[in-house]
Design an enzyme around this catalytic site. Structure first.
Site, short mmCIF file in Angstrom:
data_model
loop_
_atom_site.label_atom_id
_atom_site.label_comp_id
_atom_site.label_asym_id
_atom_site.label_seq_id
_atom_site.Cartn_x
_atom_site.Cartn_y
_atom_site.Cartn_z
N LYS A 9 1.18 20.26 -23.11
CA LYS A 9 1.19 18.53 -22.63
C LYS A 9 1.71 18.41 -21.13
O LYS A 9 2.72 18.82 -20.81
CB LYS A 9 2.21 17.65 -23.39
CG LYS A 9 2.03 16.26 -23.62
CD LYS A 9 2.11 15.49 -22.27
CE LYS A 9 3.35 15.31 -21.80
NZ LYS A 9 3.59 14.63 -20.32
N GLY B 155 10.67 21.16 -16.25
CA GLY B 155 10.81 19.72 -15.56
C GLY B 155 12.49 19.59 -15.14
O GLY B 155 13.06 20.48 -14.95
N SER B 156 12.60 18.36 -15.36
CA SER B 156 13.88 18.02 -14.91
C SER B 156 14.97 18.38 -15.89
O SER B 156 14.85 18.76 -17.08
CB SER B 156 14.18 16.39 -14.67
OG SER B 156 13.79 15.76 -15.92
N THR B 157 16.34 18.67 -15.52
CA THR B 157 17.39 18.82 -16.17
C THR B 157 17.83 17.79 -17.34
O THR B 157 18.11 18.18 -18.26
CB THR B 157 18.73 19.37 -15.32
OG1 THR B 157 18.26 20.36 -14.41
CG2 THR B 157 19.94 19.56 -16.35
N GLY C 79 15.26 18.31 -19.92
CA GLY C 79 15.68 19.63 -20.43
C GLY C 79 16.66 19.38 -21.58
O GLY C 79 16.71 19.93 -22.60
N CYS D 181 10.86 23.37 -7.25
CA CYS D 181 12.29 23.47 -7.74
C CYS D 181 13.29 24.31 -7.18
O CYS D 181 14.38 24.25 -7.16
CB CYS D 181 12.19 24.05 -9.36
SG CYS D 181 10.85 25.45 -9.30
N GLU E 235 19.61 16.74 -7.01
CA GLU E 235 18.23 17.54 -6.76
C GLU E 235 17.56 16.05 -6.22
O GLU E 235 17.28 15.07 -7.07
CB GLU E 235 17.71 17.92 -8.02
CG GLU E 235 16.13 18.36 -7.67
CD GLU E 235 15.46 18.87 -8.75
OE1 GLU E 235 15.52 18.44 -9.82
OE2 GLU E 235 14.90 20.16 -8.61
P1 NAP Z 1 10.34 15.54 -15.85
O1 NAP Z 1 10.46 14.00 -15.67
O2 NAP Z 1 11.45 16.13 -16.60
O3 NAP Z 1 9.09 15.67 -16.63
C1 NAP Z 1 8.63 17.05 -16.97
C2 NAP Z 1 7.39 17.21 -18.08
O4 NAP Z 1 8.21 16.63 -19.31
C3 NAP Z 1 6.46 16.08 -18.02
O5 NAP Z 1 5.31 16.49 -18.62
C4 NAP Z 1 6.88 14.63 -18.76
O6 NAP Z 1 5.99 13.72 -19.04
C5 NAP Z 1 7.70 15.44 -19.67
N1 NAP Z 1 8.70 14.57 -20.48
C6 NAP Z 1 9.23 13.55 -20.12
N2 NAP Z 1 10.19 12.96 -21.12
C7 NAP Z 1 10.11 13.75 -22.11
C8 NAP Z 1 10.33 13.88 -23.48
N3 NAP Z 1 11.47 12.79 -23.73
N4 NAP Z 1 10.27 14.80 -24.33
C9 NAP Z 1 9.20 15.54 -24.04
N5 NAP Z 1 8.66 15.60 -22.80
C10 NAP Z 1 8.84 14.94 -21.83
O7 NAP Z 1 10.25 16.38 -14.59
P2 NAP Z 1 8.93 16.07 -13.29
O8 NAP Z 1 9.49 14.63 -12.71
O9 NAP Z 1 7.49 16.05 -13.98
O10 NAP Z 1 9.24 17.07 -12.37
C11 NAP Z 1 10.24 17.18 -11.57
C12 NAP Z 1 11.20 18.17 -12.12
O11 NAP Z 1 10.90 19.39 -12.67
C13 NAP Z 1 12.40 18.58 -11.06
O12 NAP Z 1 13.60 18.30 -11.47
C14 NAP Z 1 12.13 20.07 -10.76
O13 NAP Z 1 13.22 20.68 -10.28
C15 NAP Z 1 11.55 20.45 -12.17
N6 NAP Z 1 10.97 21.54 -11.92
C16 NAP Z 1 11.46 22.87 -12.34
C17 NAP Z 1 10.62 24.46 -11.96
C18 NAP Z 1 11.46 25.48 -12.36
O14 NAP Z 1 10.50 26.43 -12.43
N7 NAP Z 1 12.56 25.60 -12.66
C19 NAP Z 1 9.24 23.97 -11.74
C20 NAP Z 1 8.95 22.90 -11.25
C21 NAP Z 1 9.58 21.62 -11.52
P3 NAP Z 1 5.58 12.75 -17.84
O15 NAP Z 1 5.13 13.30 -16.77
O16 NAP Z 1 4.51 11.88 -18.79
O17 NAP Z 1 6.81 11.93 -17.85
#
Ligand code: NAP
Ligand code: MG
Length: 498
Positions: free
Chosen positions: A195, A248-250, A253, A304, A401
């Site tokens: 997804k 994704g975000s903490t 997570g 990230c 962040e």
């Molecule tokens: P996000 O809002 O946490 O979303 C990540 C993914 O999770 C998206 O596909 C999102 O779908 C989905 N999602 C949202 N709510 C969910 C739920 N309740 N259950 C299951 N899945 C759900 O993060 P983002 O804004 O896309 O990305 C930015 C974040 O990712 C930052 O915090 C960054 O630090 C982190 N990141 C970490 C790394 C690493 O390797 N450590 C790498 C890249 C990014 P939608 O887009 O449809 O909401």
């Protein structure tokens, strides 16, 4: 209007060939069962140019059943390891052959420049498939030297695929984040439902098409596009999914961990960061300015592991702030298809507003903007590379962040002081150290709570280097041999030798 393209001809630059904008489920290419769609926007000029299906729990259920069936019939895990290896290598080659097309898609979808996508994103995806192709034939177990006094036993371990993997990925490096999970899961013999972020689904769809062409059997690698709260949550909740691999975000997570606690699904998490740069007075000043600036402003700060807190030894504070600010001002900002541009837009209006909100809070909480601080233009979502000084260590710009081009610079006295400040965060993804003193570099590296520490460089990752976080930056590691542990279960088999 699934698969429709709006006004592509009016857009600047070369026009991407879009993948079929439907999901990949088993042998089919369905629209969402609900018929709903998500507009796909180009962040460089706020134009909607396509739509993707808004999959929900119904579509997730279909995809998970396809993946479960493929796993249970062992059509992938039962294949000869050399054959699986050949298919993963085929995927790498197909991604390589389509590098121009994939880079352009990523630029339209995410906003990043085409040359960035071509230099970093696509090769990163190619590399992990090629690397993991080698692991299909090398997932060994051990023999266990048992000490039982009376009987003799033969005991050994095997590593089996964990099962059906639900992979959920963010928008900042769409194709790489998907490839890290898909390639590793395939090497381990798992089947997958991916997804992607609702903002950037195009390269995931194209990758799945190319994987099918490369010989991955139907049902082994499925893609459901849709919103996180609907499709993402349904994937996490599905009882036929064995493991969730999330980047994704903490915040999300943590919610995944809560949901997964119901059936103790395996979970690996690559989450947020607030990584520090540590600049000692003896550092090579020619390299520090541009190095520390690239460490935060590359990909418009949407990485990230960006080093968003810059700690500078007192005696060189002004000099380093000036060098970093000068480097920041030298970066050209603009449209992702303009070859002269170095920094593209943020991914969406929401993300831009969020970043501008942080910049406002930074000044309201006493920080001083040395350079940047504003939106650029009124079309697309551009924000100037921004450097703060005099920020309160407890202010939001220092602690949270931002995921945008915002750096806070702070002075330190000595090693003790900078180690304390650098570790004073709930995150622990990465750090970098700038010094010519090799002993100090390694001694300081050993004291930083971070999954990766770079010395006199930043952001260098490779398929051979484990990548992941300490503390609230996540669980587990991606890439390298270590990542395969997250996609396999160890089984011990012990036989009585009578
Ligand atoms: P996000 O809002 O946490 O979303 C990540 C993914 O999770 C998206 O596909 C999102 O779908 C989905 N999602 C949202 N709510 C969910 C739920 N309740 N259950 C299951 N899945 C759900 O993060 P983002 O804004 O896309 O990305 C930015 C974040 O990712 C930052 O915090 C960054 O630090 C982190 N990141 C970490 C790394 C690493 O390797 N450590 C790498 C890249 C990014 P939608 O887009 O449809 O909401
Ligand atoms: Mg987009």
């Amino acid at each position: 209007m699934s698969g429709s393209i709006v006004a592509l001809a009016e857009l600047n630059g070369p026009v991407p060939v879009l993948p079929e904008l439907r999901m990949v489920i088993g042998g089919g290419r369905p629209a969402a069962a609900s018929g709903k769609e998500i507009p796909v926007e180009d962040p460089s000029d706020s134009t909607v140019f396509a739509t993707v299906p808004a999959g929900d729990a119904h579509d997730i259920d279909n995809a998970v059943r396809a993946a479960r069936d493929a796993f249970d019939r062992q059509i992938w895990s039962g294949m000869r390891p050399l054959e699986r290896s050949r298919i993963l290598e085929n995927i790498a080659r197909k991604l390589e052959d389509h590098a121009d097309e994939l880079a352009l898609l990523e630029s339209y979808d995410n906003g990043k420049t085409v040359h960035h996508a071509k230099a970093v994103d696509v090769p990163g995806a190619v590399d992990i498939f090629r690397y993991m192709a080698g692991w299909c034939t090398k997932l060994h177990g051990h023999t266990n030297p048992m000490s039982s006094p009376e009987q003799k036993y033969h005991s050994y371990t095997v590593r089996e695929p964990v099962g059906v993997v639900g992979a959920i990925t963010p928008w900042n490096y769409p194709i790489i984040m998907a490839a890290w999970k898909v390639a590793t899961a395939l090497a381990a013999g798992c089947t997958i439902v991916l997804k992607p972020s609702e903002l950037t689904s195009l390269t995931a769809l194209r990758m799945a098409e190319l994987a099918l062409e490369a010989g991955v059997p139907e049902g082994v690698f499925n893609v459901v596009t849709g919103y996180g709260a609907e499709a993402g949550q349904a994937l996490v909740d599905h009882p036929m999914v064995d493991k969730i691999a999330f980047t994704g975000s903490t915040r999300v997570g943590k919610s995944i961990v809560q949901s997964a606690s119901r059936d103790l699904k395996r979970v690996s998490l690559e989450l947020g960061g607030k990584s520090p740069s540590l600049v000692f007075a003896d550092a090579d000043m020619e390299k520090v300015g541009i190095g520390a600036a690239m460490a935060i402003f590359f990909n418009s700060g949407q990485i990230c592991q960006v080093a968003s807190r810059l700690y500078i030894e007192h005696s060189v504070f002004d000099e380093v702030v000036e060098a970093v600010s000068k480097a920041a001002q030298s970066f050209t900002i603009g449209h992702g298809r303009n070859p002269d541009v170095m920094i593209g837009p943020l991914v969406s209006n929401t993300q831009m507003e969020r970043v501008l909100g942080y910049i406002d809070s930074g000044t309201q909480q006493g920080g001083e903007v040395v350079t940047g601080g504003k939106r650029v233009g009124d079309r697309g979502y551009f924000v100037e590379p921004t450097v703060f000084v005099n920020s309160d260590p407890d202010s939001k710009v220092v602690r949270e962040e931002i995921f945008g081009p915002v750096l806070v610079a702070m002075p330190f006295k000595d090693v003790e002081d900078v180690v304390r400040q650098a570790n004073d965060t709930r995150y622990g993804l990465a750090a970098n150290i700038w010094t010519r003193d090799i002993s100090r570099a390694h001694l300081t590296a050993s004291r930083l709570q971070a999954g990766t520490v770079w010395i006199n460089t930043h952001g260098v990752v490779d398929v051979s280097t484990p990548f992941g976080g300490f503390k609230e930056s996540g669980w587990g590691r991606e890439m390298s041999a270590e990542s395969l542990h997250a996609y396999t279960e160890t089984k011990t088999i012990t036989a009585l030798l009578s």
